[in-house]
Design an enzyme around this catalytic site. Structure first.
Site: not given
Length: 319
Positions: A122, A174
């Site tokens: 990764s 949000k």
């Protein structure tokens, strides 16, 4: 007990306390002297032509000290090459990005070899891509090219204990996704778009650094891990081997094979040579229980395993 005996005992205690403090001072002075001596020797070694080695291990994060160390390596004329030894399952995508860029700045001035040990997956592999040459062991683990976003979901638990959370926000997206309720389809789409964008950046990086068609790099970016032998066949690494192969490559880049490899370590956060624990034990033997914090000096500076935001990290059982 008469007054004379009491006075004698008090005087004896004062003398004992004085010599205890003298002993403590001598130990600390000896430690400081040893540290200064070793540091001076290390500084002298750094002034001679050498090959620098930097170890990157554990979870990759935004490490300011490591970035500054790489900058110093780039600017130090005595450093003729850099070996980046990696043992990492990955970490934050941003942490891998800034380390990649810092290593490439070094590579603009001197040869850099990425040395994959047990694991460079990764974001760990992202860092390896910065090397002019990637060398891995036959059974090293690498790959896991991808991006991950995780967040907890505790609504079911809250329902069981009878706790609810009310919220009023400026817009539906949000603070999404939230651990307090399942994400809406719009929230999932936003997060997926962010992941896809970061993944495309990662794929472009692989395609550019490994000189392969983007479609080929895309096929390898499905999160799979590879052994070093598999990675070599897929052109994700350049060579299998270790120190001998590293020196051979650097020699081809006009770096003397006889140069010493010196590890550029992070500054120590504890007393040298284990003196933190030794000093604590000595103080305790002298009866000074008022200094318990010295016993923890050897533990200072350990990393906290905390990841926030997008991560590129190989997790056992998730690939």
């Amino acid at each position: 007990m008469d007054q004379l005996a009491i006075a004698d005992r008090r005087q004896l205690r004062r003398k004992l306390g004085f010599w205890r403090l003298v002993s403590i001072a001598l130990i600390l002075c000896a430690g400081i002297a040893a540290y200064v001596y070793s540091t001076a020797g290390q500084t002298g070694a750094f002034s001679r032509p050498h090959i620098a080695r930097v170890h990157i291990s554990g979870i990759v994060q935004d490490d300011r000290e490591l970035l500054e160390r790489l900058d110093r390596i780039a600017e130090t004329n005595a450093v003729k090459a850099l070996v980046v030894t990696i043992t990492s399952p990955g970490g934050t995508t941003y942490g891998g990005e800034v380390l990649f860029k810092a290593i490439r700045k070094v590579a603009a001035k001197k040869p850099v070899v990425a040395d994959i040990r047990t694991l460079a997956a990764s974001a760990g592999y992202m860092i390896a891509l910065a090397g002019d040459r990637i060398i891995a062991g036959e059974t090293s683990i690498t790959g896991s090219i991808g991006v991950l976003f995780q967040y907890p979901q505790i609504k079911t638990l809250m329902d069981k204990v009878g706790v609810s959370l009310e919220e009023i926000k400026s817009a539906p997206l949000k603070a999404e996704p939230s651990p307090f309720h399942p994400p809406s389809d719009d929230a999932k789409a936003v997060i997926q778009a962010m992941i896809d964008d970061s993944l495309n950046w990662f794929i472009d990086l692989v395609a550019d650094r490994r000189k392969m068609p983007r479609d080929e790099a895309r096929q390898l970016a499905d999160g799979r891990i590879f052994t070093g032998r598999q990675a070599l066949k897929l052109k994700l690494v350049d060579e299998l081997g270790g120190d001998e192969e590293i020196r051979s490559f650097l020699n081809g880049r006009k770096v003397d094979k006889e140069l010493e490899i010196i590890e550029w370590k992070a500054p120590g956060t504890s007393l040298p040579f284990g003196l933190g624990s030794a000093a604590a034990a000595w103080l305790k033997s002298l009866g000074y229980e008022a200094f318990p914090l010295l016993g923890n000096l050897e533990k200072m500076g350990r990393e906290k395993l905390f990841l926030d935001g997008l991560v590129s990290v190989w997790q056992v059982g998730s690939d």
